[in-house]
Design a protein around this motif. Structure first.
Motif, PDB file in Angstrom:
ATOM      1  N   LEU A  60      20.374  -9.944  24.513  1.00  0.00           N
ATOM      2  CA  LEU A  60      21.172 -10.501  23.417  1.00  0.00           C
ATOM      3  C   LEU A  60      20.400 -11.490  22.546  1.00  0.00           C
ATOM      4  O   LEU A  60      20.991 -12.164  21.710  1.00  0.00           O
ATOM      5  CB  LEU A  60      22.466 -11.132  23.934  1.00  0.00           C
ATOM      6  CG  LEU A  60      23.370 -10.194  24.724  1.00  0.00           C
ATOM      7  CD1 LEU A  60      24.602 -10.940  25.227  1.00  0.00           C
ATOM      8  CD2 LEU A  60      23.775  -8.987  23.897  1.00  0.00           C
ATOM      9  N   GLU A  61      19.091 -11.561  22.723  1.00  0.00           N
ATOM     10  CA  GLU A  61      18.237 -12.413  21.905  1.00  0.00           C
ATOM     11  C   GLU A  61      17.613 -11.562  20.802  1.00  0.00           C
ATOM     12  O   GLU A  61      17.409 -10.367  20.981  1.00  0.00           O
ATOM     13  CB  GLU A  61      17.141 -12.985  22.809  1.00  0.00           C
ATOM     14  CG  GLU A  61      16.430 -14.196  22.301  1.00  0.00           C
ATOM     15  CD  GLU A  61      15.474 -14.741  23.351  1.00  0.00           C
ATOM     16  OE1 GLU A  61      15.799 -15.792  23.934  1.00  0.00           O
ATOM     17  OE2 GLU A  61      14.426 -14.124  23.587  1.00  0.00           O
ATOM     18  N   ASN A  69      17.622  -7.464  20.980  1.00  0.00           N
ATOM     19  CA  ASN A  69      17.592  -6.879  22.317  1.00  0.00           C
ATOM     20  C   ASN A  69      19.010  -6.638  22.830  1.00  0.00           C
ATOM     21  O   ASN A  69      19.657  -7.536  23.347  1.00  0.00           O
ATOM     22  CB  ASN A  69      16.823  -7.797  23.272  1.00  0.00           C
ATOM     23  CG  ASN A  69      16.697  -7.198  24.658  1.00  0.00           C
ATOM     24  OD1 ASN A  69      17.147  -6.092  24.902  1.00  0.00           O
ATOM     25  ND2 ASN A  69      16.105  -7.943  25.566  1.00  0.00           N
ATOM     26  N   ASP A  70      19.449  -5.404  22.698  1.00  0.00           N
ATOM     27  CA  ASP A  70      20.769  -5.025  23.195  1.00  0.00           C
ATOM     28  C   ASP A  70      20.657  -4.149  24.442  1.00  0.00           C
ATOM     29  O   ASP A  70      21.584  -3.460  24.816  1.00  0.00           O
ATOM     30  CB  ASP A  70      21.584  -4.326  22.111  1.00  0.00           C
ATOM     31  CG  ASP A  70      20.964  -3.018  21.651  1.00  0.00           C
ATOM     32  OD1 ASP A  70      19.824  -2.696  22.072  1.00  0.00           O
ATOM     33  OD2 ASP A  70      21.602  -2.305  20.859  1.00  0.00           O
ATOM     34  N   SER A  86       9.295  -7.343  27.240  1.00  0.00           N
ATOM     35  CA  SER A  86       8.012  -8.011  27.036  1.00  0.00           C
ATOM     36  C   SER A  86       7.374  -7.489  25.757  1.00  0.00           C
ATOM     37  O   SER A  86       7.516  -6.310  25.417  1.00  0.00           O
ATOM     38  CB  SER A  86       7.069  -7.732  28.209  1.00  0.00           C
ATOM     39  OG  SER A  86       7.599  -8.251  29.392  1.00  0.00           O
ATOM     40  N   VAL A  87       6.648  -8.365  25.068  1.00  0.00           N
ATOM     41  CA  VAL A  87       5.942  -7.970  23.847  1.00  0.00           C
ATOM     42  C   VAL A  87       4.532  -7.558  24.246  1.00  0.00           C
ATOM     43  O   VAL A  87       3.801  -8.328  24.878  1.00  0.00           O
ATOM     44  CB  VAL A  87       5.911  -9.127  22.826  1.00  0.00           C
ATOM     45  CG1 VAL A  87       5.170  -8.707  21.571  1.00  0.00           C
ATOM     46  CG2 VAL A  87       7.325  -9.581  22.490  1.00  0.00           C
ATOM     47  N   ASN A 114       8.841  -2.776  27.491  1.00  0.00           N
ATOM     48  CA  ASN A 114       7.770  -3.307  26.655  1.00  0.00           C
ATOM     49  C   ASN A 114       7.987  -2.843  25.225  1.00  0.00           C
ATOM     50  O   ASN A 114       8.370  -1.699  25.005  1.00  0.00           O
ATOM     51  CB  ASN A 114       6.431  -2.739  27.134  1.00  0.00           C
ATOM     52  CG  ASN A 114       5.481  -3.789  27.607  1.00  0.00           C
ATOM     53  OD1 ASN A 114       5.255  -4.763  26.907  1.00  0.00           O
ATOM     54  ND2 ASN A 114       4.913  -3.586  28.778  1.00  0.00           N
ATOM     55  N   ILE A 115       7.730  -3.724  24.258  1.00  0.00           N
ATOM     56  CA  ILE A 115       7.806  -3.342  22.851  1.00  0.00           C
ATOM     57  C   ILE A 115       6.448  -3.591  22.203  1.00  0.00           C
ATOM     58  O   ILE A 115       5.793  -4.592  22.462  1.00  0.00           O
ATOM     59  CB  ILE A 115       8.918  -4.114  22.099  1.00  0.00           C
ATOM     60  CG1 ILE A 115       9.107  -3.548  20.696  1.00  0.00           C
ATOM     61  CG2 ILE A 115       8.654  -5.596  22.078  1.00  0.00           C
ATOM     62  CD1 ILE A 115      10.337  -4.065  19.963  1.00  0.00           C
ATOM     63  N   LEU A 116       6.025  -2.631  21.407  1.00  0.00           N
ATOM     64  CA  LEU A 116       4.824  -2.756  20.588  1.00  0.00           C
ATOM     65  C   LEU A 116       5.257  -2.651  19.137  1.00  0.00           C
ATOM     66  O   LEU A 116       5.939  -1.693  18.758  1.00  0.00           O
ATOM     67  CB  LEU A 116       3.819  -1.649  20.902  1.00  0.00           C
ATOM     68  CG  LEU A 116       2.629  -1.514  19.958  1.00  0.00           C
ATOM     69  CD1 LEU A 116       1.752  -2.760  20.001  1.00  0.00           C
ATOM     70  CD2 LEU A 116       1.808  -0.292  20.296  1.00  0.00           C
TER      71      LEU A 116
END
Length: 71
Positions: A34-35, A7-8, A14-15, A61-63
């Motif tokens: 940064l995680e 995550n930049d 959110s997942v 959001n990421i899928l």
């Protein structure tokens, strides 16, 4: 197969709940700036990834889904 997302964006990501429904195993907690997060996909598959922005109210959001290698 493992897929690593870093995550930049400078924002929380959110997942999407469908990630689990699509057979991907991962920690479903928010990914902080940064995680990095590992997404474990089923054997013989490749990742299909979509990241979208819902704005200030719901954020990013990421899928992560899996596709068979032959698809």
């Amino acid at each position: 197969m493992k897929f690593l997302f870093s995550n930049d964006t400078g924002r929380d990501v959110s997942v999407h709940p469908a990630t689990k429904e699509h057979g991907v195993d991962c920690d479903m907690s928010v990914i902080k700036p940064l995680e990095s997060r590992i997404f474990n996909l089923p054997d013989n598959s490749v990742p299909w990834v979509k990241l979208w922005d819902y704005g200030e109210t719901r954020g990013l959001n990421i899928l992560v889904s899996s596709l068979k290698e032959s698809e």
